[in-house]
Design a protein around this motif. Structure first.
Motif, PDB file in Angstrom:
ATOM      1  N   ILE A   1      30.717  54.642  40.932  1.00 56.29           N
ATOM      2  CA  ILE A   1      30.447  54.800  39.492  1.00 56.29           C
ATOM      3  C   ILE A   1      29.453  53.733  39.012  1.00 56.29           C
ATOM      4  N   GLY A   2      29.597  52.498  39.515  1.00 53.03           N
ATOM      5  CA  GLY A   2      28.720  51.402  39.070  1.00 53.03           C
ATOM      6  C   GLY A   2      27.269  51.643  39.432  1.00 53.03           C
ATOM      7  N   ALA A   3      27.018  52.144  40.649  1.00 57.53           N
ATOM      8  CA  ALA A   3      25.634  52.411  41.073  1.00 57.53           C
ATOM      9  C   ALA A   3      25.043  53.530  40.211  1.00 57.53           C
TER      10      ALA A   3
ATOM     11  N   ARG B   1      29.697  42.547  46.060  1.00 61.18           N
ATOM     12  CA  ARG B   1      29.677  41.690  47.242  1.00 61.18           C
ATOM     13  C   ARG B   1      28.551  42.080  48.210  1.00 61.18           C
ATOM     14  N   SER B   2      28.242  43.378  48.298  1.00 60.16           N
ATOM     15  CA  SER B   2      27.291  43.857  49.320  1.00 60.16           C
ATOM     16  C   SER B   2      25.847  43.695  48.866  1.00 60.16           C
ATOM     17  N   GLY B   3      25.231  42.565  49.278  1.00 56.74           N
ATOM     18  CA  GLY B   3      23.852  42.292  48.883  1.00 56.74           C
ATOM     19  C   GLY B   3      22.878  43.356  49.361  1.00 56.74           C
TER      20      GLY B   3
ATOM     21  N   LEU C   1      28.015  38.700  45.046  1.00 57.06           N
ATOM     22  CA  LEU C   1      29.050  37.753  44.619  1.00 57.06           C
ATOM     23  C   LEU C   1      30.422  38.410  44.728  1.00 57.06           C
ATOM     24  N   ASP C   2      31.385  37.639  45.223  1.00 55.93           N
ATOM     25  CA  ASP C   2      32.769  38.130  45.239  1.00 55.93           C
ATOM     26  C   ASP C   2      33.432  37.681  43.936  1.00 55.93           C
ATOM     27  N   LEU C   3      33.564  38.594  43.008  1.00 59.01           N
ATOM     28  CA  LEU C   3      34.070  38.242  41.668  1.00 59.01           C
ATOM     29  C   LEU C   3      35.558  37.914  41.664  1.00 59.01           C
ATOM     30  N   ALA C   4      36.244  38.154  42.781  1.00 57.85           N
ATOM     31  CA  ALA C   4      37.671  37.798  42.832  1.00 57.85           C
ATOM     32  C   ALA C   4      37.843  36.296  43.076  1.00 57.85           C
TER      33      ALA C   4
ATOM     34  N   ASN D   1      32.791  47.003  35.690  1.00 59.65           N
ATOM     35  CA  ASN D   1      33.161  48.192  36.466  1.00 59.65           C
ATOM     36  C   ASN D   1      33.855  47.844  37.785  1.00 59.65           C
ATOM     37  N   ALA D   2      33.568  46.657  38.350  1.00 56.45           N
ATOM     38  CA  ALA D   2      34.126  46.308  39.667  1.00 56.45           C
ATOM     39  C   ALA D   2      35.644  46.364  39.629  1.00 56.45           C
ATOM     40  N   GLY D   3      36.209  46.987  40.611  1.00 51.73           N
ATOM     41  CA  GLY D   3      37.675  47.061  40.676  1.00 51.73           C
ATOM     42  C   GLY D   3      38.081  47.761  41.956  1.00 51.73           C
ATOM     43  N   PHE D   4      39.318  47.543  42.363  1.00 47.62           N
ATOM     44  CA  PHE D   4      39.833  48.292  43.518  1.00 47.62           C
ATOM     45  C   PHE D   4      41.338  48.460  43.393  1.00 47.62           C
ATOM     46  N   GLY D   5      41.860  49.386  44.181  1.00 52.33           N
ATOM     47  CA  GLY D   5      43.302  49.633  44.186  1.00 52.33           C
ATOM     48  C   GLY D   5      43.849  49.506  45.596  1.00 52.33           C
TER      49      GLY D   5
ATOM     50  N   VAL E   1      50.687  47.599  41.149  1.00 52.61           N
ATOM     51  CA  VAL E   1      49.813  46.552  40.590  1.00 52.61           C
ATOM     52  C   VAL E   1      48.523  47.177  40.056  1.00 52.61           C
ATOM     53  N   TYR E   2      47.994  48.143  40.793  1.00 47.00           N
ATOM     54  CA  TYR E   2      46.739  48.772  40.343  1.00 47.00           C
ATOM     55  C   TYR E   2      46.933  49.445  38.974  1.00 47.00           C
ATOM     56  N   TYR E   3      47.957  50.279  38.857  1.00 52.04           N
ATOM     57  CA  TYR E   3      48.188  50.974  37.580  1.00 52.04           C
ATOM     58  C   TYR E   3      48.393  49.964  36.444  1.00 52.04           C
TER      59      TYR E   3
ATOM     60  N   SER F   1      47.274  46.946  36.320  1.00 46.57           N
ATOM     61  CA  SER F   1      46.016  46.243  36.009  1.00 46.57           C
ATOM     62  C   SER F   1      45.154  47.095  35.088  1.00 46.57           C
ATOM     63  N   LYS F   2      45.198  48.395  35.277  1.00 49.63           N
ATOM     64  CA  LYS F   2      44.374  49.267  34.438  1.00 49.63           C
ATOM     65  C   LYS F   2      44.997  49.447  33.037  1.00 49.63           C
ATOM     66  N   ALA F   3      46.318  49.330  32.950  1.00 45.59           N
ATOM     67  CA  ALA F   3      46.957  49.344  31.620  1.00 45.59           C
ATOM     68  C   ALA F   3      46.475  48.135  30.827  1.00 45.59           C
TER      69      ALA F   3
ATOM     70  N   PRO G   1      38.311  57.058  34.046  1.00 51.75           N
ATOM     71  CA  PRO G   1      38.147  58.208  34.937  1.00 51.75           C
ATOM     72  C   PRO G   1      39.475  58.600  35.567  1.00 51.75           C
ATOM     73  N   GLY G   2      39.552  59.889  35.954  1.00 58.76           N
ATOM     74  CA  GLY G   2      40.609  60.324  36.854  1.00 58.76           C
ATOM     75  C   GLY G   2      40.037  60.239  38.262  1.00 58.76           C
ATOM     76  N   VAL G   3      40.576  61.093  39.144  1.00 52.46           N
ATOM     77  CA  VAL G   3      40.132  61.031  40.543  1.00 52.46           C
ATOM     78  C   VAL G   3      38.622  61.302  40.625  1.00 52.46           C
ATOM     79  N   THR G   4      37.906  60.360  41.230  1.00 53.70           N
ATOM     80  CA  THR G   4      36.452  60.440  41.323  1.00 53.70           C
ATOM     81  C   THR G   4      36.061  60.212  42.780  1.00 53.70           C
TER      82      THR G   4
ATOM     83  N   THR H   1      34.491  58.612  45.375  1.00 55.45           N
ATOM     84  CA  THR H   1      33.779  57.363  45.703  1.00 55.45           C
ATOM     85  C   THR H   1      34.494  56.706  46.893  1.00 55.45           C
ATOM     86  N   ASP H   2      34.049  55.496  47.238  1.00 56.43           N
ATOM     87  CA  ASP H   2      34.693  54.745  48.331  1.00 56.43           C
ATOM     88  C   ASP H   2      36.046  54.156  47.918  1.00 56.43           C
ATOM     89  N   PHE H   3      36.391  54.307  46.627  1.00 53.70           N
ATOM     90  CA  PHE H   3      37.633  53.736  46.097  1.00 53.70           C
ATOM     91  C   PHE H   3      38.844  54.122  46.960  1.00 53.70           C
ATOM     92  N   HIS H   4      38.886  55.396  47.355  1.00 54.53           N
ATOM     93  CA  HIS H   4      40.083  55.925  48.027  1.00 54.53           C
ATOM     94  C   HIS H   4      40.247  55.326  49.426  1.00 54.53           C
TER      95      HIS H   4
HETATM   96  N1  LIG Z   1      37.282  56.535  42.195  1.00 60.69           N
HETATM   97  C1  LIG Z   1      38.321  56.805  41.420  1.00 60.69           C
HETATM   98  O1  LIG Z   1      39.076  57.787  41.652  1.00 60.69           O
HETATM   99  C2  LIG Z   1      38.583  55.942  40.196  1.00 60.69           C
HETATM  100  C3  LIG Z   1      39.451  56.452  39.222  1.00 60.69           C
HETATM  101  C4  LIG Z   1      39.705  55.677  38.093  1.00 60.69           C
HETATM  102  C5  LIG Z   1      39.109  54.443  37.937  1.00 60.69           C
HETATM  103  N2  LIG Z   1      38.263  53.976  38.909  1.00 60.69           N
HETATM  104  C6  LIG Z   1      37.671  52.642  38.701  1.00 60.69           C
HETATM  105  O2  LIG Z   1      36.261  52.762  38.724  1.00 60.69           O
HETATM  106  C7  LIG Z   1      35.696  51.503  39.067  1.00 60.69           C
HETATM  107  C8  LIG Z   1      34.607  51.720  40.097  1.00 60.69           C
HETATM  108  O3  LIG Z   1      35.212  52.201  41.278  1.00 60.69           O
HETATM  109  P1  LIG Z   1      34.558  53.331  42.188  1.00 60.69           P
HETATM  110  O4  LIG Z   1      35.431  54.529  42.124  1.00 60.69           O
HETATM  111  O5  LIG Z   1      33.122  53.492  41.894  1.00 60.69           O
HETATM  112  O6  LIG Z   1      34.827  52.698  43.631  1.00 60.69           O
HETATM  113  P2  LIG Z   1      33.839  52.036  44.691  1.00 60.69           P
HETATM  114  O7  LIG Z   1      32.817  53.026  45.114  1.00 60.69           O
HETATM  115  O8  LIG Z   1      34.746  51.427  45.710  1.00 60.69           O
HETATM  116  O9  LIG Z   1      33.109  50.891  43.857  1.00 60.69           O
HETATM  117  C9  LIG Z   1      33.706  49.669  43.551  1.00 60.69           C
HETATM  118  C10 LIG Z   1      32.619  48.671  43.258  1.00 60.69           C
HETATM  119  O10 LIG Z   1      33.223  47.392  42.995  1.00 60.69           O
HETATM  120  C11 LIG Z   1      32.644  46.430  43.876  1.00 60.69           C
HETATM  121  N3  LIG Z   1      33.608  45.405  44.213  1.00 60.69           N
HETATM  122  C12 LIG Z   1      34.784  45.539  44.871  1.00 60.69           C
HETATM  123  N4  LIG Z   1      35.356  44.352  45.048  1.00 60.69           N
HETATM  124  C13 LIG Z   1      34.535  43.425  44.495  1.00 60.69           C
HETATM  125  C14 LIG Z   1      34.577  42.023  44.369  1.00 60.69           C
HETATM  126  N5  LIG Z   1      35.606  41.311  44.853  1.00 60.69           N
HETATM  127  N6  LIG Z   1      33.553  41.391  43.749  1.00 60.69           N
HETATM  128  C15 LIG Z   1      32.506  42.091  43.265  1.00 60.69           C
HETATM  129  N7  LIG Z   1      32.405  43.440  43.353  1.00 60.69           N
HETATM  130  C16 LIG Z   1      33.414  44.090  43.959  1.00 60.69           C
HETATM  131  C17 LIG Z   1      32.222  47.238  45.100  1.00 60.69           C
HETATM  132  O11 LIG Z   1      31.166  46.616  45.800  1.00 60.69           O
HETATM  133  P3  LIG Z   1      31.331  45.689  47.087  1.00 60.69           P
HETATM  134  O12 LIG Z   1      32.311  46.348  47.993  1.00 60.69           O
HETATM  135  O13 LIG Z   1      29.928  45.631  47.588  1.00 60.69           O
HETATM  136  O14 LIG Z   1      31.798  44.382  46.548  1.00 60.69           O
HETATM  137  C18 LIG Z   1      31.676  48.501  44.427  1.00 60.69           C
HETATM  138  O15 LIG Z   1      30.360  48.271  43.980  1.00 60.69           O
HETATM  139  C19 LIG Z   1      36.848  50.626  39.543  1.00 60.69           C
HETATM  140  O16 LIG Z   1      37.206  49.712  38.510  1.00 60.69           O
HETATM  141  C20 LIG Z   1      37.985  51.611  39.773  1.00 60.69           C
HETATM  142  O17 LIG Z   1      39.246  51.038  39.595  1.00 60.69           O
HETATM  143  C21 LIG Z   1      37.989  54.694  40.031  1.00 60.69           C
END
Ligand SMILES: NC(=O)c1ccc[n+]([C@@H]2O[C@H](COP(=O)([O-])OP(=O)(O)OC[C@H]3O[C@@H](n4cnc5c(N)ncnc54)[C@H](OP(=O)(O)O)[C@@H]3O)[C@@H](O)[C@H]2O)c1
Length: 263
Positions: free
Chosen positions: A17-19, A37-39, A62-65, A90-94, A153-155, A157-159, A184-187, A189-192
């Motif tokens: 989503i961020g890209a 993180r991925s330059g 940068l690792d924002l964590a 936008n950065a986040g993970f579950g 924890v993920y849910y 964090s989003k609340a 967003p709902g299920v999207t 991306t690499d999130f899963h």
């Molecule tokens: N996909 C879904 O189903 C879904 C649903 C609801 C909400 N969301 C939310 O949408 C947002 C974007 O996720 P996405 O679905 O686009 O997943 P994604 O493709 O995995 O993208 C996550 C982005 O966050 C970056 N990131 C992860 N850890 C990081 C760190 N420690 N420091 C800096 N950057 C970091 C990743 O880049 P690097 O790995 O290069 O750091 C990547 O650019 C997240 O907040 C996620 O919770 C996603």
């Protein structure tokens, strides 16, 4: 006088989503600062955007964590002569799995990124956003409206992100600055994969593309919407499921999460 160049700062811009948000903001003529993180992936996106004739985004791997990351980001922007007048957190993970079974460090890292970094960047850059009459968008999730056994924890964090964003939007009312929670709902991306969810199940679920979600976010942000929930199914989920008694909702959510988890 502030001679810095205004930019839209997007975290987590190396994919998903961020890209796509970066591509949309660039297309609409905004200068960008991109963090993840991925330059190499950030550089590739910057080159792709520059090839369309737009200004090449400033990128910072940068690792924002990490605790000092937001400070390092603020310094790097300052040194580059850039001021974020729009902030897209936008950065986040579950992580999928029962809290007692998942590693503690990963769950704390989720809080560091999804909550602490998002809050710190918002507080740090709010004065610049207010001065520039800009906007803030925090990427939350449909998960922010429900408890999520199996991804607790993920849910949660989003609340936090939904609550924080909505409260801030009220506090800033009348300041020309708007705050939007994109949910967003299920999207697709690499999130899963990172979460340890079974990506093959995505085919059987109502999922959206990251570009469609990003465009809905951009449009809602520009209209100053407090809440953007892309997709009818997701909007119904956020409006109806919270009315379900917890005695019914929690086991349903637990079963759903168990099915989605990869082996
Ligand atoms: N996909 C879904 O189903 C879904 C649903 C609801 C909400 N969301 C939310 O949408 C947002 C974007 O996720 P996405 O679905 O686009 O997943 P994604 O493709 O995995 O993208 C996550 C982005 O966050 C970056 N990131 C992860 N850890 C990081 C760190 N420690 N420091 C800096 N950057 C970091 C990743 O880049 P690097 O790995 O290069 O750091 C990547 O650019 C997240 O907040 C996620 O919770 C996603």
């Amino acid at each position: 006088m502030n001679a810095h160049r205004p930019v839209v700062l997007i975290t987590g811009a190396s994919g998903g989503i961020g890209a796509d948000l970066a591509r949309i903001f660039a297309r609409e003529g905004h200068d960008l600062a991109l963090v993840a993180r991925s330059g190499d992936r950030l550089e590739a996106l910057a080159a792709e955007i520059a090839a369309t004739g737009r200004a090449r985004p400033f990128v910072l791997p940068l690792d924002l964590a990490q605790p000092q990351a937001c400070e390092a980001l603020a310094l790097a922007l300052d040194e580059a002569g850039l001021t974020p007048t729009m902030l897209i957190n936008n950065a986040g993970f579950g992580l999928a799995g029962r809290a007692a079974m998942l590693e503690r460090a990963g769950q704390i890292e989720m809080i560091d990124l999804n909550i602490r970094a998002l809050t710190e960047l918002t507080l740090r850059f709010m004065p610049a956003v207010i001065a520039g009459r800009g906007r803030i968008m925090n990427v939350a999730s449909v998960a922010g409206f429900l408890p999520g056994p199996g991804m607790a924890v993920y849910y949660a964090s989003k609340a936090y992100v939904v609550s924080f964003s909505q409260a801030l939007s009220q506090e800033l009312e009348g300041s020309d600055v708007t705050v939007t929670a994109l949910c967003p709902g299920v999207t697709a991306t690499d999130f899963h994969a990172r979460a340890g969810l079974d990506a093959s199940l995505l085919k059987n679920m109502p999922s959206m593309s990251s570009m469609v979600v990003a465009q809905a976010g951009y449009d809602g942000l520009m209209k100053g919407r407090r809440l953007v929930v892309p997709g009818l199914f997701n909007r119904l989920t956020t409006r109806l499921l919270p009315f379900m008694p917890n005695g019914l909702l929690l086991p349903v959510m637990a079963r759903m999460q168990e099915r989605r988890k990869g082996k």
